[in-house]
Design a protein around this motif. Structure first.
Motif, PDB file in Angstrom:
ATOM      1  N   HIS A 177       5.754  -0.596   8.922  1.00  0.00           N
ATOM      2  CA  HIS A 177       4.601   0.032   8.130  1.00  0.00           C
ATOM      3  C   HIS A 177       3.490  -0.868   8.194  1.00  0.00           C
ATOM      4  N   SER A 204       6.038  -2.171   1.010  1.00  0.00           N
ATOM      5  CA  SER A 204       5.385  -1.868   2.184  1.00  0.00           C
ATOM      6  C   SER A 204       5.382  -0.505   2.231  1.00  0.00           C
ATOM      7  N   SER A 205       4.272   0.218   2.863  1.00  0.00           N
ATOM      8  CA  SER A 205       4.169   1.610   3.018  1.00  0.00           C
ATOM      9  C   SER A 205       3.690   2.076   4.297  1.00  0.00           C
ATOM     10  N   PRO A 206       4.072   3.110   4.933  1.00  0.00           N
ATOM     11  CA  PRO A 206       3.691   3.515   6.167  1.00  0.00           C
ATOM     12  C   PRO A 206       2.129   4.151   5.886  1.00  0.00           C
TER      13      PRO A 206
END
Lengths: 113, 111
Positions: free
Chosen positions: B29, B93-95
Motif C-alpha cells: 500500500h 494503510s490504504s492502496p
C-alpha cells in the motif's frame, strides 16, 4: 471546520429489530463513505462502503444509503443479532487537499437477546 | 488486515520519555496513517503519508513525529511534548486514499 457528525451515540435494540445510524458531512466534494465496526479492544473493521455515484449499497443484512444533496449517509442493519453489538464509525474524506478519512464519533450498538 | 502489524501491543512510558511505535505492512500500500483513540471516543488523525519520504500533519500532530523512509514502514514517535499520551494508537494503510485497513493497535500508558 470540515467534520463528520454521527448520531445517535448509543443505540439499544431487541434482537431481530432493525438499527439505523446516521452521519452528516460538511464537504460537498466528499465522494467516499465507509462504515467500520469496532469490537471492544479490537481494531476497526471495514464492513461496507459507498461511493458518490450510487445511492444505496447492500451486503446481506447491512445496507448503506447516501443522499449527496443533503450531505448525509446512513447505515442500516436488519434482523439484528447479539454479535452485531459493537461500536460503529462512519467516515468521509473532508477538507480541500486532505487525503485521509475523518471519522464520526461512533455509535455504541447494543442488541438485547 | 493480517498484512498490517503493530508493535508492541502494550507499551508503558515514564513521563518525559520518548517512545516509538512500530507499524509495518506487506500489502504494497502506498498510503499509511496514524490515529489516536481515547476511551469511548472516535479516531483522530495524527499523521499520514501518501508516498515514501513525504507525510502530512493530521488534526492532532503536536507532540508526535513520524518518518516514512520505506514503503512498508511508518513509525510514530510520541515525544515528551505530548502532554497526555495515554491512548490506543491505530495504524492503517490504504492502496489509494479510500479504503483503509487497520493494524491491531498499540495501547500506550504513561506511568
Amino acid at each position: 471546520g470540515e467534520n463528520v457528525e454521527q448520531h445517535p451515540s448509543t443505540l439499544s435494540v431487541q434482537e431481530g429489530d432493525s438499527a439505523v445510524i446516521k452521519c452528516t458531512y460538511s464537504d460537498s466534494a466528499s465522494n467516499y463513505f465507509p462504515w467500520y465496526k469496532q469490537e471492544l479492544g479490537k481494531r476497526p473493521q471495514l464492513i461496507i462502503d459507498i461511493r458518490s455515484n450510487v445511492g444505496e449499497k447492500k451486503d446481506q443484512r447491512i445496507a448503506v444509503t447516501l443522499n449527496k444533496t443533503a450531505k448525509h449517509f446512513s447505515l442500516h442493519i436488519t434482523e439484528t443479532q447479539p454479535e452485531d453489538s459493537a461500536v460503529y464509525f462512519c467516515a468521509a474524506i473532508v477538507g480541500t487537499g486532505r487525503r485521509a478519512l475523518t471519522f464520526g464519533s461512533g455509535t455504541r450498538l447494543q442488541v438485547q437477546p | 488486515d493480517g498484512g498490517i502489524t503493530q508493535s508492541p501491543k502494550y507499551l508503558f512510558r515514564k513521563e518525559g520519555q520518548n517512545v516509538t511505535l512500530s507499524c509495518e505492512q506487506n500489502l504494497n500500500h502506498d498510503a499509511m496513517y496514524w490515529y489516536r483513540q481515547d476511551p469511548g471516543q472516535g479516531l483522530r488523525l495524527i499523521y499520514y503519508s501518501q508516498i515514501v519520504n513525504d507525510f502530512q500533519k493530521g488534526d492532532i500532530a503536536e507532540g508526535y513525529s513520524v518518518s516514512r523512509e520505506k514503503k512498508e514502514s511508518f513509525p510514530l514517535t510520541v515525544t515528551s511534548a505530548q502532554k497526555n499520551p495515554t491512548a490506543f494508537y491505530l495504524c492503517a494503510s490504504s492502496p489509494g486514499y479510500n479504503e483503509q485497513f487497520f493494524g491491531p493497535g498499540t495501547r500506550l500508558t504513561v506511568l
